[in-house]
Motif scaffolding. Sequence first.
Motif, mmCIF file in Angstrom:
data_model
loop_
_atom_site.group_PDB
_atom_site.id
_atom_site.type_symbol
_atom_site.label_atom_id
_atom_site.label_comp_id
_atom_site.label_asym_id
_atom_site.label_seq_id
_atom_site.Cartn_x
_atom_site.Cartn_y
_atom_site.Cartn_z
ATOM 1 N N GLU A 180 -5.984 -8.278 3.208
ATOM 2 C CA GLU A 180 -5.808 -7.996 1.778
ATOM 3 C C GLU A 180 -4.819 -8.960 1.154
ATOM 4 O O GLU A 180 -4.983 -9.370 -0.007
ATOM 5 N N ALA A 181 -3.792 -9.330 1.915
ATOM 6 C CA ALA A 181 -2.819 -10.319 1.420
ATOM 7 C C ALA A 181 -3.530 -11.645 1.142
ATOM 8 O O ALA A 181 -3.316 -12.287 0.108
ATOM 9 N N MET A 182 -4.412 -12.027 2.074
ATOM 10 C CA MET A 182 -5.138 -13.302 1.922
ATOM 11 C C MET A 182 -6.072 -13.242 0.717
ATOM 12 O O MET A 182 -6.139 -14.184 -0.074
ATOM 13 N N ARG A 183 -6.785 -12.128 0.595
ATOM 14 C CA ARG A 183 -7.733 -12.007 -0.526
ATOM 15 C C ARG A 183 -6.993 -12.057 -1.861
ATOM 16 O O ARG A 183 -7.353 -12.830 -2.754
ATOM 17 N N SER A 184 -5.970 -11.227 -1.997
ATOM 18 C CA SER A 184 -5.274 -11.136 -3.289
ATOM 19 C C SER A 184 -4.651 -12.482 -3.661
ATOM 20 O O SER A 184 -4.770 -12.932 -4.801
ATOM 21 N N SER A 213 -2.660 2.063 6.625
ATOM 22 C CA SER A 213 -1.681 2.512 7.624
ATOM 23 C C SER A 213 -2.329 2.330 8.986
ATOM 24 O O SER A 213 -3.518 2.575 9.162
ATOM 25 N N ASP A 214 -1.586 1.863 9.940
ATOM 26 C CA ASP A 214 -2.096 1.625 11.300
ATOM 27 C C ASP A 214 -3.223 0.605 11.353
ATOM 28 O O ASP A 214 -4.052 0.658 12.262
ATOM 29 N N ASN A 215 -3.325 -0.273 10.386
ATOM 30 C CA ASN A 215 -4.356 -1.319 10.482
ATOM 31 C C ASN A 215 -3.792 -2.648 9.963
ATOM 32 O O ASN A 215 -3.912 -2.976 8.785
ATOM 33 N N SER A 216 -3.167 -3.377 10.861
ATOM 34 C CA SER A 216 -2.479 -4.602 10.427
ATOM 35 C C SER A 216 -3.474 -5.691 9.995
ATOM 36 O O SER A 216 -3.169 -6.513 9.148
ATOM 37 N N GLN A 217 -4.685 -5.622 10.571
ATOM 38 C CA GLN A 217 -5.709 -6.598 10.158
ATOM 39 C C GLN A 217 -6.054 -6.403 8.678
ATOM 40 O O GLN A 217 -6.132 -7.367 7.909
ATOM 41 N N TRP A 268 0.817 -1.225 0.000
ATOM 42 C CA TRP A 268 0.000 0.000 0.000
ATOM 43 C C TRP A 268 0.844 1.266 0.000
ATOM 44 O O TRP A 268 0.390 2.316 -0.473
ATOM 45 N N MET A 269 2.090 1.173 0.522
ATOM 46 C CA MET A 269 2.918 2.397 0.594
ATOM 47 C C MET A 269 4.162 2.303 -0.289
ATOM 48 O O MET A 269 5.035 3.153 -0.225
ATOM 49 N N ASP A 270 4.222 1.290 -1.104
ATOM 50 C CA ASP A 270 5.404 1.062 -1.923
ATOM 51 C C ASP A 270 5.230 1.740 -3.291
ATOM 52 O O ASP A 270 4.940 1.083 -4.275
ATOM 53 N N ASN A 271 5.387 3.060 -3.293
ATOM 54 C CA ASN A 271 5.230 3.827 -4.538
ATOM 55 C C ASN A 271 3.893 3.512 -5.222
ATOM 56 O O ASN A 271 3.855 3.091 -6.388
#
Length: 201
Positions: A123-127, A114-118, A86-89
């Motif tokens: 999102e990693a699981m969904r993608s 940002s500030d939401n690790s859940q 999400w923050m990688d350019n």
Amino acid sequence: MNTFDAIINRRAIKKFDPNHKMTTDEIKFLMELAILSPSSYNQQNWRFITISEQKIKEEISKAARNQAQPSDGSLVIILCGNTSAWMDNPKRYWKNYPKEKQEYVANALKRKYSDNSQNKRDEAMRSCGFAAQTIMLAAKQMGLDSCPMSGFEYDELAKIIHLPNDHLIVMMIVVGKALEPPGQRGGQLPIEEIVFENRFS
Ligand SMILES: Cc1cc2nc3c(=O)[nH]c(=O)nc-3n(C[C@H](O)[C@H](O)[C@H](O)COP(=O)(O)O)c2cc1C
């Protein structure tokens, strides 16, 4: 093979032909198809490790509680989520669009993750879930078989692939040629138990 046939014929294979190899072009094509999967805001937060080297596949089998598929299959794909995507350019996720759209997406990603690790983990699981199904159906169309796997020692596998701190392993998929047909399906639940019209009750 049409899409319906690929869906119906994809099965989790337990015995792969250890002599079958995939070409570099086949592996590249499979990954090019995988990256066409959908991801929220097109953030493409999946990262794929492709392993066809026998020695590493054997190490992975060991980490997978001695299951044979990684060692015998032609290709092991470890699907990982990059929780910093999400923050990688992030403007490059919409590089084909005007600047305003790129800025809108970059801000939206910041708000959500940002500030939401859940959210990052979800999102990693969904993608990776979407990418996994793309890979398995595409493999079928290529005349290959697959097995999705999460039965592994996470830390051992993380060590083998040098998993970065801000990434997580979602699952692995073994691709190859089935040596034996799959057993009969475990049995699908009745559709009435699973599908609800409009609301649960
Ligand atoms: C997330 C996930 C993890 C799985 N892990 C394993 C595994 O470690 N070993 C294995 O043999 N099968 C594994 N499977 C395969 C399932 O057992 C299989 O998909 C399920 O029984 C349905 O069978 P089918 O895929 O042939 O329709 C896994 C499947 C999923 C989706």
